[in-house]
Design a protein around this motif. Structure first.
Motif, PDB file in Angstrom:
ATOM      1  N   THR A   1       0.815 -53.790 -12.285  1.00  0.00           N
ATOM      2  CA  THR A   1       1.769 -54.957 -12.294  1.00  0.00           C
ATOM      3  C   THR A   1       1.906 -55.803 -10.955  1.00  0.00           C
ATOM      4  OG1 THR A   1       4.085 -54.181 -11.973  1.00  0.00           O
ATOM      5  CG2 THR A   1       3.062 -53.853 -14.000  1.00  0.00           C
TER       6      THR A   1
ATOM      7  N   PRO B   1      -9.182 -61.184 -15.433  1.00  0.00           N
ATOM      8  CA  PRO B   1     -10.078 -60.213 -16.405  1.00  0.00           C
ATOM      9  C   PRO B   1     -11.612 -60.526 -16.273  1.00  0.00           C
ATOM     10  CG  PRO B   1      -8.234 -61.514 -17.561  1.00  0.00           C
ATOM     11  CD  PRO B   1      -8.216 -62.049 -16.029  1.00  0.00           C
TER      12      PRO B   1
ATOM     13  N   SER C   1      -5.705 -53.017 -15.599  1.00  0.00           N
ATOM     14  CA  SER C   1      -5.449 -54.124 -14.705  1.00  0.00           C
ATOM     15  C   SER C   1      -5.505 -53.888 -13.116  1.00  0.00           C
ATOM     16  CB  SER C   1      -4.138 -54.750 -15.113  1.00  0.00           C
ATOM     17  OG  SER C   1      -3.132 -53.516 -15.011  1.00  0.00           O
TER      18      SER C   1
ATOM     19  N   PRO D   1     -10.662 -55.033 -19.426  1.00  0.00           N
ATOM     20  CA  PRO D   1      -9.352 -55.689 -19.009  1.00  0.00           C
ATOM     21  C   PRO D   1      -8.372 -55.276 -20.175  1.00  0.00           C
ATOM     22  CG  PRO D   1     -10.900 -57.228 -19.669  1.00  0.00           C
ATOM     23  CD  PRO D   1     -11.553 -56.047 -19.823  1.00  0.00           C
TER      24      PRO D   1
ATOM     25  N   MET E   1      -3.226 -60.873  -9.258  1.00  0.00           N
ATOM     26  CA  MET E   1      -3.477 -60.084 -10.554  1.00  0.00           C
ATOM     27  C   MET E   1      -5.042 -60.230 -10.679  1.00  0.00           C
ATOM     28  SD  MET E   1      -0.879 -58.356 -10.590  1.00  0.00           S
ATOM     29  CE  MET E   1      -1.469 -57.098 -11.937  1.00  0.00           C
TER      30      MET E   1
END
Ligand code: DAH
Length: 338
Positions: A217, A286, A300, A296, A283
Motif C-alpha cells: 500500500t 496496473p 500491487s 494487478p 503505486m
C-alpha cells in the motif's frame, strides 16, 4: 723483493692498488716471471734451486695478496652498507591519492541502507530501447507525457535512458514470486536533452526503487521513505507527499524533505521554502504490472525514483549541480569520504 712487496701489500688502500701490486710483481713483465724465464741460461744444478725458490716466493706473495684482497673486499662492503643505511624511523612522504566522487559516496550510502532492508541491487543499461524506457512504463509512442523527458535518441528504437525506471520492467518480468516479494533498487546514470543550469544537467543520477508483493500500500511507501530519509539526513527530518503525475504510477506523488535549521547546509538549496523535492514515487500502475506479466488483481507495488545529486546538494549546501560534473579538484577533494 719479498719483504718490499709484503710492505706494499699491507699498505694497499683499496682493491685497485692491490691489483696493481699483483700485476707489477707476479705479472708477465714482473721480476718473478723474469727469473723463471731466465732459467734456461742457468746451469742444470742451479735450475731446480732457483726454480723452487722463485715458485716459493710467488706462492707466498699470491697468498698474501689473496688475504689482503679479502680484507679489502669486506671493508668495501661494510662501507657500502653504512652509506646506504635507511632510517626507518623517518616519517614517510605522503602519496597523493584521489577520493571517490561525492555522488558515488552518496549512492553507496543509500545502497547500504536499502540492502540492510532486504533489497537487491540490480544494474540496468545506460543504452536502452524505446520499448523498456517508455512503452513498458506505460508511455506508448504518441503519449504526451513523453515530453516530460527530452530524449537523446540513437535510432528510432534505441536511446540513452532518460530514467532508471526501465529496470523495473526488466526485473519484474524475471521475478519468481513463488520465492517471495520483489524488493529492488537500481542506481545509475541517466540522460536528458536539457540545457545545463544550476539545477539541471544533461547527465545526472537516479536510484530507482521497486517493491511488488501482495497487499502493498501507499502506507508502505511512505513508511519506507521516511525511514530512509531519516537515516540519510538525521532523525529530525520530515517528509511530505504532494500529489503529482507519472504515467507509470497511479496515484503518483512527489516527495519533499524538510530543510530544518535554516541557515545551515541545505537551506540555500531549499530556496528558503523549508522543503526540497527529492524524489518521485507512487503505486505501480496496473498497466505496468500487466505488461511485465504480473496480475494487478493479485499483486500491487510501490516505486520511486530518487536523485542522489539532489541529496548531495541538500546535505552539503551545494547550490549548483554543475559543480559535480566540472571535475574541479578544488571542489571534489573537499569530500574525502572514509
Ligand atoms: N522516472 C521518474 C523520472 O525520472 C522518477 C520516478 C517517479 C520514478 C515515480 C518512479 C516513480 O519509479 O514511481 O522523473
Amino acid at each position: 723483493l719479498k719483504e718490499e712487496t709484503i710492505v706494499k701489500i699491507t699498505a694497499a688502500q683499496d682493491l685497485k692498488e692491490l691489483n696493481q701490486i699483483r700485476v707489477e710483481t707476479l705479472g708477465k713483465k714482473g721480476p718473478i716471471t723474469e727469473v723463471l724465464r731466465g732459467m734456461k741460461d742457468l746451469s742444470p744444478e742451479e735450475r731446480p734451486k732457483v726454480g723452487s725458490f722463485a715458485n716459493e716466493i710467488r706462492d707466498l706473495l699470491t697468498e698474501e695478496i689473496e688475504r689482503k684482497k679479502q680484507v679489502l673486499e669486506e671493508e668495501a662492503l661494510n662501507a657500502a652498507l653504512a652509506k646506504e643505511t635507511v632510517d626507518v624511523t623517518l616519517p614517510g612522504r605522503k602519496v597523493k591519492h584521489g577520493t571517490r566522487h561525492i555522488v558515488t559516496q552518496i549512492m553507496e550510502e543509500i545502497e547500504d541502507i536499502f540492502v540492510g532492508m532486504g533489497y537487491q541491487i540490480v544494474e540496468g543499461y545506460e543504452v536502452e530501447s524505446d520499448h523498456y524506457n517508455f512503452e513498458r512504463m506505460n508511455l506508448p509512442k504518441d503519449h504526451p507525457a513523453r515530453d516530460m523527458q527530452d530524449t537523446f535518441y540513437i535510432s528510432d528504437e534505441i536511446l540513452i535512458r532518460t530514467h532508471t525506471s526501465p529496470v523495473q520492467a526488466r526485473t519484474m518480468e524475471k521475478h519468481d514470486f513463488s520465492k517471495g516479494a520483489l524488493r529492488m533498487i537500481s542506481p545509475g546514470k541517466v540522460f536528458r536533452r536539457d540545457t545545463d543550469d544550476a539545477t539541471h544537467s544533461h547527465q545526472f543520477h537516479q536510484i530507482e526503487g521497486l517493491v511488488v508483493d501482495k497487499n502493498i500500500t501507499m502506507g508502505d511507501l511512505k513508511g519506507t521513505l521516511e525511514v530512509v530519509m531519516k537515516k540519510m539526513f538525521g532523525e529530525d527530518r520530515e517528509i511530505r507527499l504532494r500529489p503529482s503525475y507519472f504515467p507509470f504510477t497511479e496515484p503518483s506523488v512527489e516527495v519533499d524533505v524538510s530543510c530544518f535549521k535554516c541557515g545551515g547546509a541545505g537551506c540555500n538549496v531549499c530556496k528558503y521554502t523549508g522543503w526540497i523535492e527529492i524524489l518521485g514515487a507512487g503505486m505501480v500502475h496496473p498497466n505496468v504490472l500487466k505488461m511485465s506479466g504480473i496480475d494487478p488483481e493479485e499483486y500491487s507495488g510501490f516505486a520511486f525514483g530518487l536523485g542522489p545529486d539532489r541529496v548531495a546538494m541538500l546535505r552539503y549546501g551545494v547550490n549548483d549541480i554543475r559543480n559535480f560534473y566540472q571535475n574541479d579538484l578544488r571542489f571534489l577533494s573537499q569530500f574525502k569520504g572514509e
